[in-house]
Scaffold this motif. Structure first.
Motif, short mmCIF file in Angstrom:
data_model
loop_
_atom_site.label_atom_id
_atom_site.label_comp_id
_atom_site.label_asym_id
_atom_site.label_seq_id
_atom_site.Cartn_x
_atom_site.Cartn_y
_atom_site.Cartn_z
N SER A 36 -1.65 -1.76 11.82
CA SER A 36 -2.61 -0.96 11.05
C SER A 36 -4.03 -1.19 11.55
O SER A 36 -4.82 -0.25 11.63
CB SER A 36 -2.52 -1.33 9.56
OG SER A 36 -1.27 -0.97 9.04
N SER B 23 -9.84 10.37 6.41
CA SER B 23 -8.85 10.09 5.36
C SER B 23 -7.90 8.97 5.76
O SER B 23 -7.63 8.05 4.98
CB SER B 23 -8.03 11.35 5.04
OG SER B 23 -8.86 12.33 4.47
N GLU B 24 -7.39 9.04 6.99
CA GLU B 24 -6.47 8.01 7.45
C GLU B 24 -7.16 6.66 7.54
O GLU B 24 -6.59 5.63 7.16
CB GLU B 24 -5.86 8.38 8.80
CG GLU B 24 -4.80 7.40 9.25
CD GLU B 24 -4.17 7.73 10.59
OE1 GLU B 24 -3.37 6.91 11.06
OE2 GLU B 24 -4.48 8.79 11.18
N ARG C 28 -9.31 14.45 9.03
CA ARG C 28 -8.04 13.72 8.97
C ARG C 28 -8.22 12.25 9.29
O ARG C 28 -7.62 11.38 8.64
CB ARG C 28 -7.03 14.36 9.92
CG ARG C 28 -6.56 15.69 9.43
CD ARG C 28 -5.55 16.30 10.35
NE ARG C 28 -5.12 17.60 9.82
CZ ARG C 28 -4.46 18.49 10.51
NH1 ARG C 28 -4.12 18.25 11.76
NH2 ARG C 28 -4.11 19.63 9.95
N GLU D 57 -9.74 5.60 5.78
CA GLU D 57 -9.93 5.10 4.41
C GLU D 57 -8.64 4.51 3.86
O GLU D 57 -8.64 3.44 3.25
CB GLU D 57 -10.41 6.23 3.50
CG GLU D 57 -11.84 6.65 3.75
CD GLU D 57 -12.24 7.86 2.92
OE1 GLU D 57 -11.52 8.22 1.97
OE2 GLU D 57 -13.29 8.46 3.24
N ARG D 58 -7.53 5.21 4.10
CA ARG D 58 -6.23 4.73 3.62
C ARG D 58 -5.86 3.40 4.27
O ARG D 58 -5.46 2.45 3.58
CB ARG D 58 -5.14 5.77 3.88
CG ARG D 58 -3.77 5.34 3.36
CD ARG D 58 -2.66 6.30 3.76
NE ARG D 58 -2.56 6.53 5.19
CZ ARG D 58 -2.00 5.68 6.07
NH1 ARG D 58 -1.53 4.52 5.66
NH2 ARG D 58 -1.92 5.99 7.35
N LEU D 59 -6.02 3.31 5.58
CA LEU D 59 -5.69 2.06 6.28
C LEU D 59 -6.56 0.91 5.80
O LEU D 59 -6.06 -0.20 5.57
CB LEU D 59 -5.84 2.25 7.79
CG LEU D 59 -4.76 3.07 8.47
CD1 LEU D 59 -5.17 3.40 9.90
CD2 LEU D 59 -3.43 2.34 8.45
N THR D 60 -7.85 1.15 5.65
CA THR D 60 -8.76 0.12 5.18
C THR D 60 -8.36 -0.36 3.79
O THR D 60 -8.29 -1.56 3.52
CB THR D 60 -10.21 0.64 5.18
OG1 THR D 60 -10.56 1.04 6.50
CG2 THR D 60 -11.18 -0.41 4.68
N ARG D 61 -8.08 0.59 2.91
CA ARG D 61 -7.67 0.24 1.55
C ARG D 61 -6.35 -0.55 1.57
O ARG D 61 -6.23 -1.57 0.90
CB ARG D 61 -7.53 1.52 0.72
CG ARG D 61 -7.23 1.30 -0.74
CD ARG D 61 -7.17 2.61 -1.53
NE ARG D 61 -6.26 3.58 -0.93
CZ ARG D 61 -6.63 4.71 -0.31
NH1 ARG D 61 -7.91 5.00 -0.20
NH2 ARG D 61 -5.75 5.53 0.20
N ASP D 62 -5.39 -0.09 2.36
CA ASP D 62 -4.09 -0.77 2.42
C ASP D 62 -4.22 -2.20 2.96
O ASP D 62 -3.63 -3.13 2.41
CB ASP D 62 -3.10 0.01 3.30
CG ASP D 62 -2.66 1.32 2.67
OD1 ASP D 62 -2.97 1.56 1.47
OD2 ASP D 62 -2.00 2.12 3.37
N THR E 291 -6.14 -4.36 0.34
CA THR E 291 -5.36 -4.56 -0.87
C THR E 291 -4.18 -5.49 -0.63
O THR E 291 -3.95 -6.42 -1.42
CB THR E 291 -4.84 -3.20 -1.41
OG1 THR E 291 -5.96 -2.37 -1.68
CG2 THR E 291 -4.01 -3.39 -2.67
#
Length: 132
Positions: free
Chosen positions: A39, A117-118, A114, A120-125, A128
């Motif tokens: 990731s 968005s991806e 895109r 942001e999702r990777l950073t959040r995942d 977290t």
């Protein structure tokens, strides 16, 4: 005999070429790497793409994405081999788009959306799941 080119064919070829270049790098996690390595490498590639595309499409942030990459490297403090893989992913993301786009097109703007968005999702995942 001279053949006329269909302009749509050229766009299709360019799109196919873009898909080949922009495919994520193969998994590069090595023994001892953190579980989020794949990731993180993908996120690095996205940061490189955004470093090229955002200014191309008019964003006035010439170093924001490179600065984000430097902050990521500072936080990780990876050993040289791992650092090289992460930096190579950033450079791959940048050069893949630099090879395709000289101006901001609708496709480039879509890629920015895109990738934002991806990313942001990777950073959040990553933060977290792994607390970084």
């Amino acid at each position: 005999m001279m053949r006329l080119r269909d302009p749509r064919t050229g766009r299709l070829r360019a799109a196919a070429f873009a898909l080949l270049l922009l495919a994520p790098l193969p998994a590069t996690a090595a023994e001892g790497d953190p579980p989020y390595e794949e990731s993180l490498v993908r996120l690095s590639e996205i940061l490189g793409a955004l470093h090229y595309l955002r200014p191309l499409c008019g964003a006035e942030e010439p170093t924001l994405w490179r600065d984000q990459m430097e902050a990521l490297l500072a936080a990780e403090e990876p050993p040289p081999e791992r650092r090289g893989r992460i930096v190579n992913a950033f450079n791959h993301g940048y050069s893949s788009f630099a090879a395709l786009y000289r101006t901001c097109t609708a496709a480039a703007a879509t890629a920015v959306e895109r990738y934002m968005s991806e990313g942001e999702r990777l950073t959040r995942d990553i933060t977290t799941r792994y607390g970084r």
